[in-house]
Enzyme design. Structure first.
Site, PDB file in Angstrom:
ATOM      1  N   HIS A  99      17.393  42.910 -30.327  1.00  0.00           N
ATOM      2  CA  HIS A  99      16.698  41.936 -29.466  1.00  0.00           C
ATOM      3  C   HIS A  99      15.203  42.251 -29.555  1.00  0.00           C
ATOM      4  O   HIS A  99      14.836  43.409 -29.769  1.00  0.00           O
ATOM      5  CB  HIS A  99      17.039  42.095 -27.985  1.00  0.00           C
ATOM      6  N   ASP A 102      14.187  45.300 -27.599  1.00  0.00           N
ATOM      7  CA  ASP A 102      14.694  46.611 -28.052  1.00  0.00           C
ATOM      8  C   ASP A 102      13.646  47.296 -28.924  1.00  0.00           C
ATOM      9  O   ASP A 102      13.549  48.517 -28.940  1.00  0.00           O
ATOM     10  CB  ASP A 102      15.955  46.474 -28.925  1.00  0.00           C
TER      11      ASP A 102
HETATM   12  C1  XLS Z   1      26.013  41.503 -23.778  1.00  0.00           C
HETATM   13  C2  XLS Z   1      25.973  40.989 -25.126  1.00  0.00           C
HETATM   14  C3  XLS Z   1      24.651  41.129 -25.868  1.00  0.00           C
HETATM   15  C4  XLS Z   1      24.595  40.256 -27.088  1.00  0.00           C
HETATM   16  C5  XLS Z   1      23.227  40.065 -27.655  1.00  0.00           C
HETATM   17  O1  XLS Z   1      27.060  41.641 -23.175  1.00  0.00           O
HETATM   18  O2  XLS Z   1      27.030  41.559 -25.833  1.00  0.00           O
HETATM   19  O3  XLS Z   1      24.410  42.458 -26.178  1.00  0.00           O
HETATM   20  O4  XLS Z   1      25.433  40.723 -28.116  1.00  0.00           O
HETATM   21  O5  XLS Z   1      22.340  39.572 -26.735  1.00  0.00           O
END
Ligand code: XLS
Ligand code: CA
Ligand code: CA
Length: 441
Positions: A99, A102
């Site tokens: 993301h 991140d």
């Molecule tokens: C959260 C989600 C997230 C997505 C990406 O529960 O799994 O991590 O994979 O935003």
């Protein structure tokens, strides 16, 4: 910075190896069904869980000890990139995912956040030149910051809709810059808590508009990554609009978006929705919408998104059974959207976690491939549905009947006979395949 310097390259040593830093089943170059394991499995490291996560939970602060702990701000972001590429190299993993937040700290304005991104994306691009690890997908986090308290594309506040759109615009530019093979939309807060203050129709229509604008912008800049919607039924909101594959598909069709998206299916989200992982994979596969996978597992006793590394071999086998029959995942892959437990706080645990995940999917691939080659499940299924191969069944599936003809046929039936579903026998055979694949035939 010297990250993970006590750890050597992780290699395949085979099922009898006692080296905790070796693959026992994942043999990247081994050919299964015409493709190497590496090509089939297309593993990805999730940046957020492996490099950003501090292992805090609602009851306690973070426990993670990491090589980048002494840094903060943009220095921290840079240290993480450096460590990440060392980690990818040592693990021999072909992909990663992230993301926006991140990889960089949010700035005090959108403009500053974008500048932070430009700096770190340029650094990642440099590292990618010398690395075999590519970007499976990126996304933007439109759920953590308080501005997203009422959602992003489904927010009650039009300013937030605009802000969220600007972040996705930048995310698509970043994806293009780094050659992302996919772009993921997980609607973190795209849902609602209560209908008592919610205009559901406006929210859904706005989400439809939001996705159309994303499709248009990707086309405008020539971003050719596959768009993926990641369903999740709840958490953080009580009701998420993309509950599961079936409701996600209804949404896409209603807003005429079905040709632009596929699904990214997460195991733990499937189980939160009251489905099995393989149910979601199968549903997406049969409607031609299986795009990518977030490979993790939930805990059978906990009702939330625990994001554990996958270790359940039965689960990975049934998942690979779907993926093989899908002809692989195309541009998609198996992203470890999984975190080490709070008690597994050392840097070494990050390696052990990925090793168990990669080995578990390698076992799944091998067992599922044998089951398919020997037509174990297919034969059972074919026999179970053989009434559609001839007579009235063939008329039904070839569209040659109507209610008049079916009534006439039913009136003439004296007795309906069934065959057993043979579930226990099937499970016994699957167990046999587990053992004979590795213990010797
Ligand atoms: C959260 C989600 C997230 C997505 C990406 O529960 O799994 O991590 O994979 O935003
Ligand atoms: Ca996920
Ligand atoms: Ca999750």
């Amino acid at each position: 910075m010297t990250a993970f310097n006590n750890i050597n390259q992780i290699k395949y040593e085979g099922p009898t190896s006692t080296n905790p830093y070796a693959f026992k089943f994942y043999n990247p170059e081994e050919v299964i069904n015409g493709k190497t394991m590496k090509e089939y499995l297309r593993f990805a490291v999730a940046y957020w869980h492996t490099f950003t996560e501090d292992l805090s939970d609602p009851f306690g602060v973070g426990t993670a000890i990491r090589p980048w702990d002494q840094y903060s701000g943009m220095d921290l972001a840079k240290a993480r990139v450096e460590a990440a590429f060392i980690f990818f190299e040592k693990l021999g993993v072909p992909y990663f995912c992230f993301h926006d937040v991140d990889i960089v700290p949010e700035g005090s304005s959108l403009r500053e956040s974008n500048q932070n991104l430009d700096t770190i994306v340029a650094m990642i691009k440099e590292y990618m030149k010398d690395s075999k690890t590519k970007l499976l997908w990126n996304t933007v986090n439109n759920f953590t910051h308080p501005r997203f308290v009422h959602g992003a594309g489904s927010s009650s506040n039009a300013d937030v809709f605009a802000y969220a759109a600007a972040k996705v615009k930048k995310g698509l530019e970043v994806g293009k810059e780094l050659g992302a093979e996919n772009y993921v939309f997980w609607g973190g807060r795209e849902g609602y808590e209560t209908l008592l203050n919610t205009d559901m129709k406006l929210e859904l229509d706005n989400l439809g508009r939001f996705f159309h604008m994303a499709v248009d912008y990707a086309r405008e800049i020539g971003f050719d990554g596959q768009f993926l919607i990641e369903p999740k039924p709840k958490e953080p909101t009580t009701h998420q609009y993309d509950f599961d594959v079936a409701s996600g598909y209804a949404f896409l069709q209603h807003y005429d978006l079905q040709d632009h998206f596929k699904f990214n299916i997460e195991a733990n989200h499937a189980t939160l929705a009251g489905h099995t992982f393989e149910h979601e994979l199968r549903y997406a596969r049969v409607i031609g919408m299986l795009g990518s996978v977030d490979a993790n597992q939930g805990h059978p006793l906990l009702g939330w998104d625990t994001d554990e590394f996958p270790s359940d071999l039965y689960g990975t086998t049934l998942a690979m059974f779907e993926i093989i029959q899908n002809g692989g995942l195309g541009k998609g892959g198996l992203n470890f959207d999984a975190k080490v437990r709070r008690g597994s706080f050392t840097p070494e645990d990050l390696f052990h976690a990925h090793i168990v995940g990669m080995d578990s999917f390698a076992v799944g691939l091998k067992v599922a491939n044998r089951l398919i080659e020997d037509r174990v499940i297919q034969n059972v299924v074919e026999e179970r549905y053989n009434s559609y191969q001839s007579g009235i069944g063939l008329d039904i599936v070839s569209g040659k009947t109507d209610f008049h003809k079916l009534e006439e046929y039913a009136l003439g039936l004296t007795e309906i006979t069934h065959q057993s579903g043979r579930l226990e026998q099937i499970k016994a055979t699957i167990n046999q395949y587990f053992l004979t694949t590795f213990v010797g035939k």
